[in-house]
Design a protein around this motif. Structure first.
Motif, PDB file in Angstrom:
ATOM      1  N   VAL A 258     -83.636 -18.650  16.178  1.00 34.67           N
ATOM      2  CA  VAL A 258     -84.179 -17.924  15.019  1.00 34.67           C
ATOM      3  C   VAL A 258     -83.757 -16.466  15.018  1.00 34.67           C
ATOM      4  CG1 VAL A 258     -86.152 -19.424  14.584  1.00 34.67           C
ATOM      5  CG2 VAL A 258     -86.343 -17.627  16.316  1.00 34.67           C
ATOM      6  N   GLY A 259     -83.632 -15.859  16.221  1.00 34.47           N
ATOM      7  CA  GLY A 259     -83.194 -14.473  16.301  1.00 34.47           C
ATOM      8  C   GLY A 259     -81.739 -14.311  15.918  1.00 34.47           C
ATOM      9  N   ILE A 260     -80.905 -15.227  16.396  1.00 33.31           N
ATOM     10  CA  ILE A 260     -79.475 -15.187  16.047  1.00 33.31           C
ATOM     11  C   ILE A 260     -79.294 -15.344  14.534  1.00 33.31           C
ATOM     12  CG2 ILE A 260     -77.267 -16.359  16.359  1.00 33.31           C
ATOM     13  CD1 ILE A 260     -78.197 -14.787  18.810  1.00 33.31           C
ATOM     14  N   GLU A 261     -80.035 -16.269  13.940  1.00 30.46           N
ATOM     15  CA  GLU A 261     -79.930 -16.471  12.491  1.00 30.46           C
ATOM     16  C   GLU A 261     -80.341 -15.230  11.730  1.00 30.46           C
ATOM     17  OE1 GLU A 261     -80.625 -21.009  11.233  1.00 30.46           O
ATOM     18  OE2 GLU A 261     -82.276 -20.233  12.448  1.00 30.46           O
ATOM     19  N   ALA A 262     -81.428 -14.573  12.157  1.00 27.90           N
ATOM     20  CA  ALA A 262     -81.906 -13.373  11.459  1.00 27.90           C
ATOM     21  C   ALA A 262     -80.868 -12.257  11.494  1.00 27.90           C
ATOM     22  CB  ALA A 262     -83.215 -12.898  12.089  1.00 27.90           C
ATOM     23  N   ILE A 263     -80.196 -12.096  12.628  1.00 28.23           N
ATOM     24  CA  ILE A 263     -79.223 -11.003  12.786  1.00 28.23           C
ATOM     25  C   ILE A 263     -77.940 -11.287  12.011  1.00 28.23           C
ATOM     26  CG2 ILE A 263     -77.765  -9.803  14.464  1.00 28.23           C
ATOM     27  CD1 ILE A 263     -80.098 -10.354  16.498  1.00 28.23           C
ATOM     28  N   PHE A 264     -77.401 -12.488  12.176  1.00 28.00           N
ATOM     29  CA  PHE A 264     -76.088 -12.784  11.595  1.00 28.00           C
ATOM     30  C   PHE A 264     -76.148 -13.225  10.133  1.00 28.00           C
ATOM     31  CE2 PHE A 264     -75.223 -12.745  16.093  1.00 28.00           C
ATOM     32  CZ  PHE A 264     -73.988 -12.136  16.164  1.00 28.00           C
ATOM     33  N   SER A 265     -77.344 -13.372   9.583  1.00 30.13           N
ATOM     34  CA  SER A 265     -77.449 -13.635   8.145  1.00 30.13           C
ATOM     35  C   SER A 265     -77.589 -12.341   7.359  1.00 30.13           C
ATOM     36  CB  SER A 265     -78.655 -14.536   7.864  1.00 30.13           C
ATOM     37  OG  SER A 265     -79.863 -13.894   8.250  1.00 30.13           O
ATOM     38  N   SER A 266     -77.684 -11.210   8.080  1.00 29.52           N
ATOM     39  CA  SER A 266     -77.850  -9.914   7.419  1.00 29.52           C
ATOM     40  C   SER A 266     -76.552  -9.466   6.751  1.00 29.52           C
ATOM     41  CB  SER A 266     -78.291  -8.875   8.451  1.00 29.52           C
ATOM     42  OG  SER A 266     -78.221  -7.571   7.904  1.00 29.52           O
ATOM     43  N   THR A 267     -76.682  -8.847   5.601  1.00 25.76           N
ATOM     44  CA  THR A 267     -75.501  -8.319   4.896  1.00 25.76           C
ATOM     45  C   THR A 267     -75.084  -6.954   5.444  1.00 25.76           C
ATOM     46  OG1 THR A 267     -76.983  -7.376   3.214  1.00 25.76           O
ATOM     47  CG2 THR A 267     -76.046  -9.547   2.772  1.00 25.76           C
ATOM     48  N   ASP A 268     -75.916  -6.375   6.351  1.00 27.29           N
ATOM     49  CA  ASP A 268     -75.595  -5.060   6.928  1.00 27.29           C
ATOM     50  C   ASP A 268     -74.902  -5.176   8.284  1.00 27.29           C
ATOM     51  OD1 ASP A 268     -76.716  -3.696   4.801  1.00 27.29           O
ATOM     52  OD2 ASP A 268     -78.716  -3.684   5.686  1.00 27.29           O
ATOM     53  N   LEU A 269     -74.539  -6.386   8.692  1.00 26.48           N
ATOM     54  CA  LEU A 269     -73.913  -6.588   9.996  1.00 26.48           C
ATOM     55  C   LEU A 269     -72.573  -5.850  10.064  1.00 26.48           C
ATOM     56  CD1 LEU A 269     -74.591  -8.324  12.558  1.00 26.48           C
ATOM     57  CD2 LEU A 269     -73.006 -10.024  11.643  1.00 26.48           C
ATOM     58  N   HIS A 270     -72.350  -5.124  11.162  1.00 25.30           N
ATOM     59  CA  HIS A 270     -71.086  -4.396  11.351  1.00 25.30           C
ATOM     60  C   HIS A 270     -70.029  -5.359  11.890  1.00 25.30           C
ATOM     61  CE1 HIS A 270     -73.212  -0.221  11.721  1.00 25.30           C
ATOM     62  NE2 HIS A 270     -73.423  -0.826  10.579  1.00 25.30           N
ATOM     63  N   VAL A 271     -69.033  -5.656  11.068  1.00 29.92           N
ATOM     64  CA  VAL A 271     -68.012  -6.644  11.431  1.00 29.92           C
ATOM     65  C   VAL A 271     -66.637  -6.010  11.267  1.00 29.92           C
ATOM     66  CG1 VAL A 271     -67.074  -8.923  10.996  1.00 29.92           C
ATOM     67  CG2 VAL A 271     -69.506  -8.477  10.582  1.00 29.92           C
ATOM     68  N   THR A 272     -65.860  -6.009  12.356  1.00 26.31           N
ATOM     69  CA  THR A 272     -64.475  -5.528  12.263  1.00 26.31           C
ATOM     70  C   THR A 272     -63.543  -6.680  11.894  1.00 26.31           C
ATOM     71  OG1 THR A 272     -64.263  -5.855  14.655  1.00 26.31           O
ATOM     72  CG2 THR A 272     -64.827  -3.638  13.896  1.00 26.31           C
ATOM     73  N   ILE A 273     -63.791  -7.847  12.497  1.00 27.18           N
ATOM     74  CA  ILE A 273     -63.008  -9.039  12.178  1.00 27.18           C
ATOM     75  C   ILE A 273     -63.919 -10.254  12.351  1.00 27.18           C
ATOM     76  CG2 ILE A 273     -62.119  -9.149  14.546  1.00 27.18           C
ATOM     77  CD1 ILE A 273     -59.574 -10.432  13.382  1.00 27.18           C
ATOM     78  N   GLU A 274     -63.872 -11.149  11.395  1.00 27.39           N
ATOM     79  CA  GLU A 274     -64.784 -12.294  11.387  1.00 27.39           C
ATOM     80  C   GLU A 274     -64.557 -13.237  12.563  1.00 27.39           C
ATOM     81  OE1 GLU A 274     -68.080 -13.720   9.066  1.00 27.39           O
ATOM     82  OE2 GLU A 274     -66.743 -12.015   8.686  1.00 27.39           O
ATOM     83  N   ASP A 275     -63.351 -13.189  13.123  1.00 24.71           N
ATOM     84  CA  ASP A 275     -63.044 -14.066  14.252  1.00 24.71           C
ATOM     85  C   ASP A 275     -64.020 -13.848  15.401  1.00 24.71           C
ATOM     86  OD1 ASP A 275     -60.947 -14.109  12.511  1.00 24.71           O
ATOM     87  OD2 ASP A 275     -59.381 -14.136  14.043  1.00 24.71           O
ATOM     88  N   ASN A 276     -64.419 -12.578  15.608  1.00 24.37           N
ATOM     89  CA  ASN A 276     -65.292 -12.254  16.731  1.00 24.37           C
ATOM     90  C   ASN A 276     -66.671 -12.907  16.588  1.00 24.37           C
ATOM     91  OD1 ASN A 276     -63.232 -10.714  17.796  1.00 24.37           O
ATOM     92  ND2 ASN A 276     -64.014  -8.782  16.958  1.00 24.37           N
ATOM     93  N   ILE A 277     -67.151 -13.010  15.354  1.00 20.91           N
ATOM     94  CA  ILE A 277     -68.447 -13.644  15.123  1.00 20.91           C
ATOM     95  C   ILE A 277     -68.363 -15.124  15.466  1.00 20.91           C
ATOM     96  CG2 ILE A 277     -70.159 -14.264  13.377  1.00 20.91           C
ATOM     97  CD1 ILE A 277     -69.686 -11.654  12.020  1.00 20.91           C
ATOM     98  N   TYR A 278     -67.274 -15.750  15.039  1.00 22.32           N
ATOM     99  CA  TYR A 278     -67.088 -17.175  15.343  1.00 22.32           C
ATOM    100  C   TYR A 278     -67.041 -17.404  16.855  1.00 22.32           C
ATOM    101  CZ  TYR A 278     -64.850 -21.749  15.705  1.00 22.32           C
ATOM    102  OH  TYR A 278     -64.559 -23.040  16.040  1.00 22.32           O
ATOM    103  N   ILE A 279     -66.312 -16.558  17.555  1.00 22.79           N
ATOM    104  CA  ILE A 279     -66.197 -16.700  19.015  1.00 22.79           C
ATOM    105  C   ILE A 279     -67.553 -16.503  19.678  1.00 22.79           C
ATOM    106  CG2 ILE A 279     -65.199 -15.662  21.093  1.00 22.79           C
ATOM    107  CD1 ILE A 279     -62.725 -14.980  19.340  1.00 22.79           C
ATOM    108  N   PHE A 280     -68.301 -15.487  19.212  1.00 24.52           N
ATOM    109  CA  PHE A 280     -69.613 -15.239  19.810  1.00 24.52           C
ATOM    110  C   PHE A 280     -70.548 -16.431  19.584  1.00 24.52           C
ATOM    111  CE2 PHE A 280     -74.056 -14.084  19.229  1.00 24.52           C
ATOM    112  CZ  PHE A 280     -74.344 -13.561  20.479  1.00 24.52           C
ATOM    113  N   MET A 281     -70.568 -16.974  18.361  1.00 28.03           N
ATOM    114  CA  MET A 281     -71.458 -18.097  18.054  1.00 28.03           C
ATOM    115  C   MET A 281     -71.123 -19.314  18.908  1.00 28.03           C
ATOM    116  SD  MET A 281     -72.089 -17.938  13.977  1.00 28.03           S
ATOM    117  CE  MET A 281     -73.114 -16.650  13.257  1.00 28.03           C
ATOM    118  N   LEU A 282     -69.824 -19.553  19.104  1.00 29.28           N
ATOM    119  CA  LEU A 282     -69.411 -20.698  19.915  1.00 29.28           C
ATOM    120  C   LEU A 282     -69.831 -20.494  21.372  1.00 29.28           C
ATOM    121  CD1 LEU A 282     -67.924 -23.266  19.047  1.00 29.28           C
ATOM    122  CD2 LEU A 282     -65.804 -22.249  19.920  1.00 29.28           C
ATOM    123  N   THR A 283     -69.662 -19.267  21.873  1.00 30.98           N
ATOM    124  CA  THR A 283     -70.052 -18.954  23.262  1.00 30.98           C
ATOM    125  C   THR A 283     -71.559 -19.085  23.443  1.00 30.98           C
ATOM    126  OG1 THR A 283     -68.187 -17.403  23.393  1.00 30.98           O
ATOM    127  CG2 THR A 283     -69.917 -17.206  25.068  1.00 30.98           C
TER     128      THR A 283
END
Length: 643
Positions: A258-283
């Motif tokens: 639930v915490g991960i969903e709350a953070i990564f569903s935010s539109t204010d998330l600081h993202v340099t490249i979307e690949d990093n989010i995918y890698i983090f979620m998989l890890t």
């Protein structure tokens, strides 16, 4: 400064806890767990939480029958045959608990129905009728003490809730404890405690621990509006604190889903490249969910949608694709237009509701607010009222449409309160409309038999499949029927019938218990009070309209009834009194000393010494259309039968 703020918050919480009764009625703290002020002994059986699969406070409609040892209230069907850790007993006053909680009111009503049947047996000199009917999972026996089985994780919260129902106070300011109490209050339908818990939680400072606690707690539909603000605050807190998520990746690895969903569903998330989010979620998923099937489910249903959310999917082209149902098409197009110009082009309630649902799905909060404001300004009609009640409502939409739903229910209840004039029209109403009308306290009812007959007729017409009809009757309609107000003949027929529409062994939720003081009665009317225990005997009061056979005149009668079979004799000194408008005091109307032997009912056929028509027209007796009665009695002597 931080220390001073924490001290100030703690002081405020102490004041809130001390003054938490907030107009909920008088305090009965003196009566809590007191044998002198109680009429029942509640047995609380505590089992291990792991024995119920980790479930905490499930729905109160799940029950199991216990045998002949007493009335049993099962907290979960998963608790069947689990070993007991310990047993507690608490003295309870059934009237106090019933006044605070519809759940306990239903439990009290089970005994009330038993009393009603026994009363008819006395009046008609028939054999005792079966008691295991409309049982809500309660097993009748010679004992009158209910049993409640709960998980050990619920124990403290349930004990705190029981105490609250007497004194209106809570003793703990801890978020985790308040949430447990809130869930217990939701389960046992103590609305005043739910409100207080949510108010106290809203005043606590938000931390990472408390935010995750709010999001990770199970939330039922009835709790949604109470904890909505806390959940929104928690999501915003986490989204803001961890928006630069790359700085907190090590900490986030220990976060729940639930915490991960709350953070990564935010539109204010600081993202340099979307690949990093995918890698983090998989890890993160690989570390938290070692089982492949479970991990794939979590990724596909919770995490990957945050990358390609709300129907969006990647393609070889640079253009996103959105897949929607044809029923959503017009609403989505209107929503896209709104996101550019801030305007809506349709005033139709049905279209506005569709747009509201689309705005909820795609998180366009400004459109949600505008739709709800426009809907609130529209005149209410039968069609729009049924539309509001019949529309699916998500958790996030709950607060937006709450006022509309309340208005719709009030509109239907007021328009159709004289339901007999609209029976043909009502046969075409959906279930939500029937529930709104027949749950109203302003319904015009000449005899409760007609309500029962209408419910049965409506259900047979709307639900031709037997199993579905039985489910609708037992869980939605029969709880709205006040069986204690039905005529003697009809109630006996209901209790003894073998009609397939009514599953007598199925869990049911009985309706309302008539309250005292007494309203102005019809000539066919009679009212039976809650059971009252004295000297080990259960008594009840019966108020009814009597007819004098020689003269044919009606009069008001009041009777004292023992609701169990006597083995010997009981001598009782009793007095009936009524409050008058002039003095505001209770004036004795009848008193006597009588011995119960073969007869189990004593009293007076004509308490006021005047004909019925004069009685119901006497405004000195009826204060704001309510007759205030008081009965005092004491047991002078009990004798066992001779050997």
């Amino acid at each position: 400064m931080a220390g001073a703020e924490r001290s100030s918050t703690a002081a405020e919480m102490d004041v809130d806890l001390e003054l938490s009764r907030g107009g909920e009625g008088p305090s009965f703290e003196f009566a809590f767990n007191s044998q002198n002020f109680s009429d029942r002994l509640l047995r609380i059986e505590v089992v291990a939480s792991e024995d119920v699969g980790g479930r905490s406070l499930p729905d109160s409609s799940c029950h199991e029958e216990k045998g002949d040892a007493g009335q049993n209230i099962e907290s979960s069907s998963a608790m069947v045959d689990t070993p007991l850790l310990r047993v507690k007993t608490v003295y309870i006053n059934s009237a106090i608990l019933a006044a605070r909680s519809p759940f306990f009111l239903k439990v009290v009503l089970l005994l009330f129905l038993k009393i009603h049947v026994f009363y008819y047996q006395i009046m008609l000199s028939e054999k005792f009728l079966p008691s295991k009917l409309f049982s809500n999972g309660m097993k009748e026996s010679d004992q009158t003490h209910p049993t409640l089985r709960i998980a050990n994780s619920e124990e403290n919260a349930v004990m705190e809730l029981l105490s609250f129902m007497y004194n209106g106070k809570l003793t703990t300011p801890e978020p985790a404890h308040l949430l447990d109490i809130l869930m217990a209050a939701d389960k046992f339908e103590v609305l005043s405690c739910m409100r207080l818990c949510s108010q106290l939680l809203a005043k606590l400072p938000m931390t990472t621990e408390s935010a995750l606690l709010y999001l990770d707690h199970a939330c039922s539909i009835s709790m949604a509006s109470e904890v909505h603000c806390s959940i929104v605050r928690a999501k915003k807190f986490l989204a803001n604190k961890y928006k630069n998520y790359t700085k907190f990746q090590h900490e986030l690895m220990n976060f729940p889903l639930v915490g991960i969903e709350a953070i990564f569903s935010s539109t204010d998330l600081h993202v340099t490249i979307e690949d990093n989010i995918y890698i983090f979620m998989l890890t993160w998923a690989r570390a938290r969910y070692p089982e492949l099937e479970e991990r794939r489910k979590i990724l596909s249903s919770h995490l990957l949608p945050l990358l390609f959310s709300n129907g969006m999917k990647e393609s070889d082209q640079t253009h996103p694709t959105l897949r929607i149902a044809n029923s959503e098409e017009n609403a989505v197009m209107e929503l896209l237009s709104f996101m550019y110009n801030g305007k809506l082009t349709t005033p139709e309630p049905a279209h506005l509701l569709d747009i509201l649902m689309a705005a909820d799905k795609f998180e366009v909060l400004s459109c949600m607010r505008l739709c709800s404001q426009l809907l609130a300004k529209l005149p209410m009609t039968t069609e729009s009222a049924l539309l509001y009640l019949d529309h699916a409502c998500s958790i996030s939409m709950a607060s937006e449409v709450h006022c509309l739903i309340v208005r719709a229910r009030k509109f239907l209840a007021n328009k159709y309160k004289n339901y007999t004039k609209f029976q043909h029209e009502l046969t075409n109403f959906p279930l939500v409309g029937i529930e709104a009308i027949f749950s109203s306290t302003d319904l015009h009812v000449t005899i409760e038999d007609n309500i029962y007959i209408f419910m049965l007729t409506w259900a047979r017409a709307r639900y031709p499949e037997l199993e579905e009809r039985r489910m609708i009757l037992s869980s939605h309609l029969l709880p709205l029927v006040r069986f204690s107000h039905m005529s003697c003949a009809k109630l006996q027929k209901v209790l003894t019938c073998t009609d397939d529409d009514i599953d007598h062994d199925q869990v049911n939720k009985p309706g309302q218990v008539p309250s005292q003081p007494l309203p102005r009665l019809f000539q066919s009317g009679q009212i039976i009070s809650h059971p009252l225990n004295l000297a080990g005997l259960d008594f009840t009061l019966v108020a009814r309209c009597n007819i004098d056979q020689p003269s044919g005149l009606y009069s008001f009668g009041l009777f004292l009834v023992i609701i169990e079979k006597l083995k010997g004799s009981v001598t009782v000194d009793y007095e009936f009194a009524a409050r008058t408008r002039g003095s505001g005091k209770f004036v004795t109307r009848f008193e006597s000393k009588t011995t119960f032997t073969g007869s189990l009912m004593i009293g007076c056929d004509d308490v006021f010494g005047i004909p019925w028509q004069m009685f119901i027209a006497d405004d000195n007796l009826f204060i704001d259309d309510v007759l205030h009665l008081r009965a005092d009695w004491r047991v002078l002597e009990q004798q066992e039968p001779e050997a």
